[in-house]
Design an enzyme around this catalytic site. Structure first.
Site, PDB file in Angstrom:
ATOM      1  N   GLY A   1       4.632  35.521 -74.626  1.00  0.00           N
ATOM      2  CA  GLY A   1       3.753  35.459 -73.463  1.00  0.00           C
ATOM      3  C   GLY A   1       2.519  36.313 -73.671  1.00  0.00           C
ATOM      4  O   GLY A   1       2.115  36.595 -74.799  1.00  0.00           O
TER       5      GLY A   1
ATOM      6  N   VAL B   1       2.024  41.003 -69.739  1.00  0.00           N
ATOM      7  CA  VAL B   1       3.449  40.961 -69.386  1.00  0.00           C
ATOM      8  C   VAL B   1       4.282  41.572 -70.523  1.00  0.00           C
ATOM      9  O   VAL B   1       5.319  42.200 -70.287  1.00  0.00           O
ATOM     10  CB  VAL B   1       3.895  39.514 -69.043  1.00  0.00           C
TER      11      VAL B   1
ATOM     12  N   GLU C   1       6.007  38.256 -78.960  1.00  0.00           N
ATOM     13  CA  GLU C   1       5.099  37.235 -79.504  1.00  0.00           C
ATOM     14  C   GLU C   1       3.998  37.058 -78.474  1.00  0.00           C
ATOM     15  O   GLU C   1       4.173  36.374 -77.468  1.00  0.00           O
ATOM     16  CB  GLU C   1       5.868  35.914 -79.721  1.00  0.00           C
TER      17      GLU C   1
ATOM     18  N   CYS D   1      -1.641  29.479 -78.444  1.00  0.00           N
ATOM     19  CA  CYS D   1      -1.856  30.907 -78.729  1.00  0.00           C
ATOM     20  C   CYS D   1      -2.581  31.149 -80.041  1.00  0.00           C
ATOM     21  O   CYS D   1      -3.263  32.150 -80.196  1.00  0.00           O
ATOM     22  CB  CYS D   1      -0.520  31.639 -78.736  1.00  0.00           C
TER      23      CYS D   1
HETATM   24  P1  NAD Z   1       2.991  35.159 -69.237  1.00  0.00           P
HETATM   25  O1  NAD Z   1       3.019  36.436 -69.953  1.00  0.00           O
HETATM   26  O2  NAD Z   1       2.290  35.107 -67.922  1.00  0.00           O
HETATM   27  O3  NAD Z   1       4.481  34.617 -68.952  1.00  0.00           O
HETATM   28  C1  NAD Z   1       5.433  34.516 -69.993  1.00  0.00           C
HETATM   29  C2  NAD Z   1       6.832  34.618 -69.388  1.00  0.00           C
HETATM   30  O4  NAD Z   1       6.979  35.893 -68.786  1.00  0.00           O
HETATM   31  C3  NAD Z   1       7.133  33.582 -68.316  1.00  0.00           C
HETATM   32  O5  NAD Z   1       8.464  33.121 -68.481  1.00  0.00           O
HETATM   33  C4  NAD Z   1       7.011  34.373 -67.033  1.00  0.00           C
HETATM   34  O6  NAD Z   1       7.823  33.901 -65.986  1.00  0.00           O
HETATM   35  C5  NAD Z   1       7.458  35.754 -67.449  1.00  0.00           C
HETATM   36  N1  NAD Z   1       6.888  36.808 -66.621  1.00  0.00           N
HETATM   37  C6  NAD Z   1       5.757  36.765 -65.865  1.00  0.00           C
HETATM   38  N2  NAD Z   1       5.569  37.943 -65.240  1.00  0.00           N
HETATM   39  C7  NAD Z   1       6.597  38.742 -65.601  1.00  0.00           C
HETATM   40  C8  NAD Z   1       6.973  40.086 -65.285  1.00  0.00           C
HETATM   41  N3  NAD Z   1       6.234  40.824 -64.465  1.00  0.00           N
HETATM   42  N4  NAD Z   1       8.079  40.570 -65.839  1.00  0.00           N
HETATM   43  C9  NAD Z   1       8.817  39.831 -66.688  1.00  0.00           C
HETATM   44  N5  NAD Z   1       8.521  38.558 -67.026  1.00  0.00           N
HETATM   45  C10 NAD Z   1       7.426  38.008 -66.485  1.00  0.00           C
HETATM   46  O7  NAD Z   1       2.353  34.098 -70.256  1.00  0.00           O
HETATM   47  P2  NAD Z   1       2.028  32.587 -70.024  1.00  0.00           P
HETATM   48  O8  NAD Z   1       0.870  32.467 -69.108  1.00  0.00           O
HETATM   49  O9  NAD Z   1       3.271  31.847 -69.679  1.00  0.00           O
HETATM   50  O10 NAD Z   1       1.595  32.143 -71.505  1.00  0.00           O
HETATM   51  C11 NAD Z   1       0.339  32.367 -72.010  1.00  0.00           C
HETATM   52  C12 NAD Z   1       0.309  33.561 -72.925  1.00  0.00           C
HETATM   53  O11 NAD Z   1       1.347  33.486 -73.903  1.00  0.00           O
HETATM   54  C13 NAD Z   1      -0.985  33.635 -73.715  1.00  0.00           C
HETATM   55  O12 NAD Z   1      -1.386  34.977 -73.827  1.00  0.00           O
HETATM   56  C14 NAD Z   1      -0.582  33.099 -75.070  1.00  0.00           C
HETATM   57  O13 NAD Z   1      -1.416  33.502 -76.123  1.00  0.00           O
HETATM   58  C15 NAD Z   1       0.790  33.648 -75.196  1.00  0.00           C
HETATM   59  N6  NAD Z   1       1.581  32.875 -76.148  1.00  0.00           N
HETATM   60  C16 NAD Z   1       1.960  33.471 -77.312  1.00  0.00           C
HETATM   61  C17 NAD Z   1       2.656  32.730 -78.246  1.00  0.00           C
HETATM   62  C18 NAD Z   1       3.093  33.337 -79.551  1.00  0.00           C
HETATM   63  O14 NAD Z   1       3.878  32.709 -80.239  1.00  0.00           O
HETATM   64  N7  NAD Z   1       2.636  34.513 -79.929  1.00  0.00           N
HETATM   65  C19 NAD Z   1       2.997  31.419 -77.986  1.00  0.00           C
HETATM   66  C20 NAD Z   1       2.592  30.866 -76.796  1.00  0.00           C
HETATM   67  C21 NAD Z   1       1.897  31.593 -75.878  1.00  0.00           C
END
Ligand code: NAD
Length: 432
Positions: A151, A155, A173, A207
């Site tokens: 994510g 977060v 990641e 990402c």
């Molecule tokens: P996000 O961080 O908002 O959410 C990711 C997950 O965390 C979700 O399941 C969400 O419900 C959970 N979450 C949200 N708030 C939380 C909290 N306060 N405590 C615990 N968990 C919480 O990310 P997103 O918007 O779903 O995805 C986009 C981001 O992910 C971008 O920054 C992207 O670059 C990154 N990403 C990274 C990869 C990688 O492989 N490195 C792959 C895909 C996406």
């Protein structure tokens, strides 16, 4: 006043000068370290005795790959199935039980994971928790044996803080802004095709997509018509009618992206349709470093082009910022690509191509610094979810061999111990 700032700066400068990279340097330093141990042997033994009264012995060992226990996998919405199941495969292969937390944003997939997946897995070992930040926060209060989070960096920090409460090992990641340097020595149409494909794929919600381009003003002028041709060829004259262009995941994400269209000047695209959550493949120029589009990960079909004087300036620009998840360099001159590779740091690197490195399962995938920690894909996923348990097995018999290591350490016995250590037969290190 930070008393360590000077020291740190000295080391950072040395690191970025490339001093520690040549093999010869590393070998020399290691030899020097070995000399330090040899030349100061008595001093070090006396000092150890003063501090700890200690004589140590190294033993041969084997490493046993063991499952951690109960792992938690938290996934984002942009590739909602892949980013949940690829870690899950490794976690199962390593022998863990798993709690899955799919993203609440990709609602339909969340539903399928909750309803259909359990029919295929042993429900005593695998569970799914649904919901958003509130549920995830409650979930993270529990003690897991491993946490695998994909994510945003924001977060990621929260998840890491929660993991630290239980000292739970973690993989992060994360995302960020991925730079893409385009050298003057290139074929603009080839670069435009490749950049347009991996920037606008999944409407930029990837990402490892390039977040912005760095090039000279002359190359920018050549890239713009080439990017226009690439977009028309991929998505037709009206990309909104193309079945191959994805939509933005939610109204909230659409509004955030539409706001970013106000940075700099639109050179290509710029159209949007709130009803359809459609944003046209867009290229922005005259963007300043301080503009909103340069303050956050774009994660949409918008590509700013910033101009730099050359490769040196591009490298300085990249190094001033957080270490990205992916970094790209395009040039017909391999020396330029290698220069960018050598003088920067990033989770992954693409020379003259986009994120195709993702498809090679023998390669580890993961970020560094602000873009994450730990790696996975292929065998690396298995390793991530396994604890390498260092083990020693010794015969319960032959106790007379061990008596040399027991105190009191009279001079004769100590001499024999040193002799034994010198002539110790090294057993090969095996993995069970
Ligand atoms: P996000 O961080 O908002 O959410 C990711 C997950 O965390 C979700 O399941 C969400 O419900 C959970 N979450 C949200 N708030 C939380 C909290 N306060 N405590 C615990 N968990 C919480 O990310 P997103 O918007 O779903 O995805 C986009 C981001 O992910 C971008 O920054 C992207 O670059 C990154 N990403 C990274 C990869 C990688 O492989 N490195 C792959 C895909 C996406």
């Amino acid at each position: 006043m930070n008393p360590y700032a000077g020291t740190l700066k000295r080391l950072q400068d040395a690191f970025y000068s490339g001093r520690t990279r040549p093999l010869k340097f590393r070998i020399n330093q290691l030899r020097s370290l070995s000399r330090f141990l040899k030349e100061n042997r008595n001093l070090l033994l006396d000092t150890l005795a003063q501090d700890l009264n200690k004589v140590t012995q190294l033993d041969s060992a084997f490493i046993r790959k063991e499952p951690y226990g109960v792992a938690l996998i938290i996934a984002p919405w942009n590739y909602p199935l892949n980013l949940l199941l690829v870690p899950l495969v490794g976690a199962i292969a390593a022998g863990n039980c798993v709690v899955l937390k799919p993203s609440e944003v990709s609602k339909s997939m969340e539903q399928v994971i909750a309803e259909v997946l359990p029919r295929y897995l042993d429900q005593n070992c695998f569970a799914t928790v649904l919901g958003g930040p509130r549920e995830a926060t409650l979930l993270l209060k529990n003690k897991f044996d491993y946490i695998f989070f994909t994510g945003s960096p924001t977060v990621g920090r929260i998840v890491m803080a929660a993991a630290s409460q239980h000292l739970t090992p973690i993989t992060l990641e994360l995302g960020g802004k991925n730079p893409c340097y385009v050298d003057d020595n290139c074929d603009p149409q080839t670069v435009a095709n490749r950049v347009a494909w991996f920037r606008f794929f999944n409407a930029g919600q990837t990402c490892v997509a390039p977040d912005y381009v760095l090039c000279s003003p002359e190359t920018r002028e050549k890239l713009l018509p080439a990017l226009q041709r690439a977009v028309t060829q991929f998505y037709g004259k009206d990309p909104q009618c193309s079945p191959d262009l994805a939509r933005i995941i939610s109204p909230k994400h659409f509004l955030r992206l539409r706001g970013l269209l106000g940075s700099g000047r639109v050179a290509l695209g710029g159209q949007s349709d709130e009803q359809e959550r459609y944003i046209a493949p867009t290229v922005l120029v005259d963007v300043k470093e301080t503009d909103p589009v340069m303050q956050e990960e774009i994660f949409g079909p918008i590509l700013p082009i910033l101009t730099v004087g050359g490769v040196e300036e591009a490298i300085a620009f990249i190094r001033k910022r957080e270490k990205p998840l992916a970094l790209f360099a395009f040039s017909n001159d391999s020396k330029v690509v290698n220069k960018v590779l050598e003088q920067t740091s990033s989770g992954t690197f693409g020379g003259n191509d986009g994120f195709m490195f993702m498809t090679i399962i023998s390669m580890p995938f993961g970020g560094v610094g602000h873009s994450g920690m730990g790696k996975y894909h292929g065998k690396f996923t298995f390793d991530t979810f396994s604890h390498g348990r260092g083990c020693l097995l010794r015969s319960p018999h032959l106790e007379f061999i061990n008596k040399f290591r027991y105190p009191p350490y009279a001079p004769g016995r100590q001499g024999l111990l040193v002799w034994l250590l010198k002539h110790k037969l090294s057993l090969p290190c095996s993995i069970l």
